[in-house]
Design an enzyme around this catalytic site. Structure first.
Site, PDB file in Angstrom:
ATOM      1  N   ASP A 108       0.865  10.966   4.541  1.00 25.72           N
ATOM      2  CA  ASP A 108       0.559  11.631   3.902  1.00 25.72           C
ATOM      3  C   ASP A 108       1.702  10.785   2.800  1.00 25.72           C
ATOM      4  O   ASP A 108       2.618  10.189   2.884  1.00 25.72           O
ATOM      5  CB  ASP A 108       1.471  12.364   3.863  1.00 25.72           C
ATOM      6  CG  ASP A 108       1.522  13.805   2.509  1.00 25.72           C
ATOM      7  OD1 ASP A 108       0.777  14.193   2.764  1.00 25.72           O
ATOM      8  OD2 ASP A 108       2.407  14.306   2.531  1.00 25.72           O
ATOM      9  N   GLU A 143      -2.971   7.981   2.577  1.00 29.03           N
ATOM     10  CA  GLU A 143      -3.575   8.775   1.106  1.00 29.03           C
ATOM     11  C   GLU A 143      -2.620   7.895   0.312  1.00 29.03           C
ATOM     12  O   GLU A 143      -1.156   7.975  -0.306  1.00 29.03           O
ATOM     13  CB  GLU A 143      -2.718  10.123   1.231  1.00 29.03           C
ATOM     14  CG  GLU A 143      -3.247  11.179   0.266  1.00 29.03           C
ATOM     15  CD  GLU A 143      -2.097  11.985  -0.365  1.00 29.03           C
ATOM     16  OE1 GLU A 143      -2.996  13.451  -0.501  1.00 29.03           O
ATOM     17  OE2 GLU A 143      -1.107  11.956  -0.071  1.00 29.03           O
TER      18      GLU A 143
END
Length: 531
Positions: free
Chosen positions: A214, A275
């Site tokens: 993330d 990401e």
């Protein structure tokens, strides 16, 4: 034949399982509920592994299921090495991994290294500590500006709206690029990287096959925390400009990815995907160097509208971004943070028709594909009532930004009324619309013309068709509003028509089309595979 153990790390990586894999993102809260509380869980996922095997995916990505107060639905992690009781326990996780492997599917899990929950024991200790103490040094605490320190240390804003700083009782401020309940960790502190390495090994030892990282372009913060340029885009879901926005994509982040890669490389056959919301193919390429991430999410297809020139540009940029390192490109159309593409492409029957076309474009491309749960059912975004909204963006924006809940509504499995087999209880954590009765997996499995049947057929052909080999594309000349490319080395041709009129098909035999064909013409809003 050489064994994998005889190969160099570079050679082994070239033949790794993820290079052309189709991943399926499971938003854990919304996939399947096993205990009737209206929230999806690990045993619920396990109960639907047969469906996922039938769909034809190679690997799962699970969103966070760790101990969390759920201020951001699990992306505020209080204990990264345990399962929140809402989702099950470690035994349930172990069962899921074992059975997924029996179904020949890999399991990858989310990793949240940029921040923790404010309930994490480290942050609770930091609040009790004096300014300048070692407990505070695990986070980013600063004195405020102004003669009395009453102004935030800089002008940074939160991705969820409002300032990125919150003041504590003794007058200092702490940084949170997301919600106040998600304080940013201080990656200049070696304790932080050591703890993440421990977390990586904890889950690798339990059999996970990889990680989705993330905010992989976060973690590192520039020296002195300079102000943002007032021209910087400040909304979630944009490609961050390193020249204007110092909050993300600082060069120091690459040292942290090298640490992560070193740990993962000690477990053969494991991988990490990041990401990465950055501008510039050159900036993106830095994240997928041989000693950093194995894969990186390039979101240009998400950003592109349903227009041939935009889609082609997104494809070309995505290929160019990984060409210098030889990394496979990674394609996605939707995820839990963006509006579902059926809705982005116009909604209703038109949006579904265009989504079918883009599914064939995406699955014809070389590299790695990530599907978001429910896209194979053609689910649109849901216009939820105000009372149902739970995304922190809704509150932080003063009820002006409705947030991401509309793309997170639980999946419809069977039956004619909510909760459509998602739960044995009376409802689900976000309400499902009655009109989803026609989109259930049960109903679509029986319909050869359904979105689900299209995905199943496309995924099977992607694996079995010789024409799908080759890592490069060759573009054909095409009428305005259209494109056609051929897989070099394989020969499969994919054509897309986003114009308002039928166009002649390229030469070849039709293998699969996203909608009804018109003789030797490709209708509008349609894609086709030819061999």
């Amino acid at each position: 034949m050489r064994r994998s153990s005889d190969l160099s790390p570079e050679q082994a990586d070239e033949s790794a399982w993820w290079h052309d894999a189709v991943f399926y993102q499971v938003y854990v809260r919304s996939f399947a509920d096993s205990n009737g509380d209206g929230v999806g869980d690990l045993d619920g996922i396990r109960s639907r592994l047969g469906y996922l095997e039938l769909l034809g995916v190679d690997a799962l990505w699970l969103t966070p299921f760790y101990t969390s107060p759920m201020a951001d639905h699990g992306y505020d992690v209080a204990d990264p090495r345990d399962v929140d009781p809402l989702f099950g326990d470690l035994a349930a996780f172990d069962r899921l991994v074992a059975e997924a492997h029996e179904h020949n599917m890999k399991i990858t899990v989310d990793l949240v290294p940029n921040h923790s929950s404010d309930r994490h024991e480290w942050f609770q200790a930091a609040l009790l500590a004096a300014p300048g103490g070692p407990e505070r040094n695990r986070y980013i605490f600063r004195d405020g500006r102004g003669f009395d320190g009453s102004q935030p240390p800089n002008n940074w804003t939160s991705i969820f709206g409002g300032p990125a700083w919150t003041r504590v009782a003794d007058g200092q401020w702490y940084l949170h690029l997301f919600a106040p309940e998600q304080p940013d960790l201080n990656w200049d502190n070696p304790e932080v990287s050591a703890d993440l390495a421990r977390t990586l090994r904890f889950w690798l030892d339990r059999g996970v096959d990889g990680f989705r990282i993330d905010v992989a372009h976060g973690m590192a913060k520039p020296h002195g925390l300079p102000d943002m340029d007032v021209r910087a885009e400040q909304a979630s879901g944009v490609l961050h400009d390193n020249a204007l926005d110092p909050r993300f994509d600082d060069d120091g982040v690459h040292e942290h990815h090298r640490m992560i890669r070193k740990v993962i490389d000690s477990y053969p056959g494991r991988m990490a995907v990041g990401e990465i919301w950055v501008q510039g193919d050159d900036r993106f390429a830095r994240y997928v160097r041989p000693d950093e991430l194995h894969l990186g999410f390039n979101f240009r297809l998400v950003q592109a509208g349903f227009e041939a020139e935009q889609v082609r540009a997104a494809i070309e940029h995505s290929l160019a971004a990984v060409a210098p390192t030889g990394t496979p490109p990674t394609w996605t159309l939707s995820n839990h943070d963006v509006v579902r593409h059926v809705t982005r492409y116009g909604g209703g029957a038109l949006g579904a028709q265009r989504a079918r076309a883009m599914a064939l474009v995406q699955l014809a491309l070389p590299g790695v594909v990530y599907l978001y749960n429910g896209e194979e059912l053609g689910l649109p975004n849901v216009e939820l009532p105000d009372w149902a909204l739970q995304d922190p963006t809704w509150v932080r924006s003063g009820h002006t930004d409705r947030g991401r809940d509309g793309c997170r509504v639980p999946l419809p499995w069977e039956g004619s009324a909510p909760p459509f087999g998602f739960s044995s209880g009376q409802g689900s954590w976000l309400p499902q619309p009655d009109e989803w009765a026609g989109l259930t997996a049960e109903r679509q499995l029986e319909d050869p013309d359904s979105m689900l049947s299209l995905y199943r057929q496309a995924l099977e052909l992607r694996k079995s068709t010789e024409g799908m080999s080759g890592t490069e594309l060759e573009w054909y000349g095409a009428p305005p509003g259209c494109f056609a490319f051929r897989r070099k080395g394989g020969g499969l041709i994919c054509a897309l028509n986003t114009s308002g009129a039928p166009v002649p098909l390229p030469p070849g035999e039709v293998l699969l089309s996203s909608g009804p064909m018109d003789g030797d013409q490709l209708p509008p809003d349609t894609a086709v595979w030819l061999v």
